[in-house]
Design a protein around this motif. Structure first.
Motif, PDB file in Angstrom:
ATOM      1  N   ASP A  68       2.033  -2.745   6.060  1.00  0.00           N
ATOM      2  CA  ASP A  68       1.937  -2.501   4.470  1.00  0.00           C
ATOM      3  C   ASP A  68       2.901  -2.878   3.718  1.00  0.00           C
ATOM      4  O   ASP A  68       3.159  -2.249   2.615  1.00  0.00           O
ATOM      5  CB  ASP A  68       1.813  -0.842   4.579  1.00  0.00           C
ATOM      6  N   SER A  69       3.556  -3.838   4.142  1.00  0.00           N
ATOM      7  CA  SER A  69       4.734  -4.431   3.459  1.00  0.00           C
ATOM      8  C   SER A  69       4.210  -5.166   1.979  1.00  0.00           C
ATOM      9  O   SER A  69       5.129  -5.323   1.110  1.00  0.00           O
ATOM     10  CB  SER A  69       5.694  -5.529   4.145  1.00  0.00           C
ATOM     11  N   MET A  70       2.804  -5.563   2.040  1.00  0.00           N
ATOM     12  CA  MET A  70       2.504  -6.172   0.519  1.00  0.00           C
ATOM     13  C   MET A  70       1.545  -5.091  -0.293  1.00  0.00           C
ATOM     14  O   MET A  70       0.863  -5.635  -0.922  1.00  0.00           O
ATOM     15  CB  MET A  70       1.759  -7.220   0.997  1.00  0.00           C
ATOM     16  N   ARG A  71       1.610  -3.877   0.118  1.00  0.00           N
ATOM     17  CA  ARG A  71       0.633  -2.988  -0.587  1.00  0.00           C
ATOM     18  C   ARG A  71       0.567  -2.912  -2.047  1.00  0.00           C
ATOM     19  O   ARG A  71      -0.224  -2.784  -2.701  1.00  0.00           O
ATOM     20  CB  ARG A  71       0.626  -1.488   0.024  1.00  0.00           C
ATOM     21  N   GLY A  72       1.730  -3.157  -2.522  1.00  0.00           N
ATOM     22  CA  GLY A  72       1.905  -3.316  -4.032  1.00  0.00           C
ATOM     23  C   GLY A  72       1.531  -4.375  -4.657  1.00  0.00           C
ATOM     24  O   GLY A  72       0.952  -4.567  -5.894  1.00  0.00           O
ATOM     25  N   ASP A  73       0.912  -5.622  -3.916  1.00  0.00           N
ATOM     26  CA  ASP A  73       0.367  -6.449  -4.126  1.00  0.00           C
ATOM     27  C   ASP A  73      -1.210  -6.471  -3.991  1.00  0.00           C
ATOM     28  O   ASP A  73      -2.135  -7.400  -4.156  1.00  0.00           O
ATOM     29  CB  ASP A  73       0.756  -7.936  -3.772  1.00  0.00           C
ATOM     30  N   HIS A  76      -3.775  -4.740   1.855  1.00  0.00           N
ATOM     31  CA  HIS A  76      -3.675  -3.642   2.744  1.00  0.00           C
ATOM     32  C   HIS A  76      -3.612  -4.035   4.414  1.00  0.00           C
ATOM     33  O   HIS A  76      -4.410  -5.060   4.706  1.00  0.00           O
ATOM     34  CB  HIS A  76      -4.541  -2.384   2.576  1.00  0.00           C
ATOM     35  N   HIS A  77      -3.359  -3.206   5.276  1.00  0.00           N
ATOM     36  CA  HIS A  77      -3.444  -3.462   6.754  1.00  0.00           C
ATOM     37  C   HIS A  77      -5.218  -3.865   6.932  1.00  0.00           C
ATOM     38  O   HIS A  77      -5.753  -3.012   6.479  1.00  0.00           O
ATOM     39  CB  HIS A  77      -3.051  -2.287   7.453  1.00  0.00           C
ATOM     40  N   GLY A  78      -5.445  -4.757   7.628  1.00  0.00           N
ATOM     41  CA  GLY A  78      -6.676  -5.408   7.943  1.00  0.00           C
ATOM     42  C   GLY A  78      -7.496  -6.102   6.854  1.00  0.00           C
ATOM     43  O   GLY A  78      -8.401  -6.500   7.286  1.00  0.00           O
ATOM     44  N   ASN A 121       6.407  -3.537  -1.268  1.00  0.00           N
ATOM     45  CA  ASN A 121       6.861  -2.504  -0.982  1.00  0.00           C
ATOM     46  C   ASN A 121       8.149  -2.189  -0.765  1.00  0.00           C
ATOM     47  O   ASN A 121       8.814  -2.723  -0.144  1.00  0.00           O
ATOM     48  CB  ASN A 121       6.150  -2.277   0.486  1.00  0.00           C
ATOM     49  N   PRO A 122       8.706  -1.253  -1.615  1.00  0.00           N
ATOM     50  CA  PRO A 122      10.135  -1.073  -1.751  1.00  0.00           C
ATOM     51  C   PRO A 122      10.758  -0.597  -0.460  1.00  0.00           C
ATOM     52  O   PRO A 122      12.033  -0.805  -0.432  1.00  0.00           O
ATOM     53  CB  PRO A 122      10.431  -0.021  -2.843  1.00  0.00           C
ATOM     54  N   SER A 123      10.126  -0.251   0.411  1.00  0.00           N
ATOM     55  CA  SER A 123      10.830  -0.010   1.751  1.00  0.00           C
ATOM     56  C   SER A 123      11.153  -1.087   2.569  1.00  0.00           C
ATOM     57  O   SER A 123      12.033  -0.909   3.397  1.00  0.00           O
ATOM     58  CB  SER A 123       9.611   0.856   2.555  1.00  0.00           C
ATOM     59  N   PHE A 124      10.869  -2.168   2.074  1.00  0.00           N
ATOM     60  CA  PHE A 124      11.267  -3.565   2.779  1.00  0.00           C
ATOM     61  C   PHE A 124      12.307  -4.372   1.898  1.00  0.00           C
ATOM     62  O   PHE A 124      12.044  -4.515   0.693  1.00  0.00           O
ATOM     63  CB  PHE A 124      10.178  -4.296   3.013  1.00  0.00           C
ATOM     64  N   TYR A 142      -6.965 -15.081  -2.461  1.00  0.00           N
ATOM     65  CA  TYR A 142      -7.902 -14.183  -2.530  1.00  0.00           C
ATOM     66  C   TYR A 142      -7.455 -13.011  -1.259  1.00  0.00           C
ATOM     67  O   TYR A 142      -7.155 -13.369  -0.379  1.00  0.00           O
ATOM     68  CB  TYR A 142      -9.315 -14.411  -2.610  1.00  0.00           C
ATOM     69  N   VAL A 143      -7.789 -11.838  -1.924  1.00  0.00           N
ATOM     70  CA  VAL A 143      -7.761 -10.789  -0.759  1.00  0.00           C
ATOM     71  C   VAL A 143      -9.235  -9.960  -0.846  1.00  0.00           C
ATOM     72  O   VAL A 143      -9.465  -9.445  -1.915  1.00  0.00           O
ATOM     73  CB  VAL A 143      -6.552  -9.658  -1.119  1.00  0.00           C
ATOM     74  N   VAL A 144      -9.502  -9.758   0.315  1.00  0.00           N
ATOM     75  CA  VAL A 144     -10.973  -8.822   0.398  1.00  0.00           C
ATOM     76  C   VAL A 144     -10.553  -7.585   1.362  1.00  0.00           C
ATOM     77  O   VAL A 144     -10.191  -7.739   2.423  1.00  0.00           O
ATOM     78  CB  VAL A 144     -12.122  -9.978   1.047  1.00  0.00           C
TER      79      VAL A 144
END
Length: 152
Positions: A68-73, A76-78, A121-124, A142-144
């Motif tokens: 989940d390190s890139m969830r702000g962009d 997401h996982h998977g 993600n501010p946790s990283f 792209y992200v799907v």
């Protein structure tokens, strides 16, 4: 720091288009994400999603995100990431990079003369690239991903 472009060993496969392609209908009007308005009730054209997200098939591959390190962009996982090896890994772009031999997805940033990998993600904490072996595999274009509650 050694920042080079490497050719990945087909993580989920190259983005070669299938012969004949597969198109789906594309609504002729855009859908507002704010206040709704009356929609045109007609289809304008067909769209081949592969042709839409893969600009250079010979240089494009797919990979799944983990963590989940890139969830702000919006990653997401998977999620399925579309990655283009032909694009320059410029600061500000999200890249797939082998850092000390381990793959990660992060935003490449430059502060002064130093490069960093920055999570969304501010946790990283940012990862400095100085003194580390770093090989860029490509730029994420792209992200799907499925929306929460969507049927599988």
């Amino acid at each position: 720091m050694s920042l080079t472009l490497d050719t990945p060993p087909g993580v989920l496969g190259h983005a070669a288009s299938s012969a004949g392609g597969s198109t789906q209908p594309l609504l002729g009007s855009r859908v507002r994400a704010g206040f709704p308005s009356p929609a045109d009730d007609h289809l304008d054209t067909d769209i081949d999603l592969h042709a839409h997200v893969v600009k250079r098939p010979a240089a494009t591959f797919f990979v799944r995100a983990e963590g989940d390190s890139m969830r702000g962009d919006g990653i997401h996982h998977g999620d399925l990431l579309v990655v283009d090896r032909s694009l320059e890994p410029c600061p500000g772009r999200v890249v797939i990079i082998a850092l000390d031999g381990e793959l990660t997805v992060k935003r490449l940033e430059r502060v002064g003369q130093r490069y960093y990998l920055v999570a969304a993600n501010p946790s990283f904490r940012p990862i400095p690239l100085e003194g580390r072996e770093a090989q860029v595999w490509g730029v994420v274009t792209y992200v799907v991903h499925a929306l929460p509650g969507a049927p599988a």
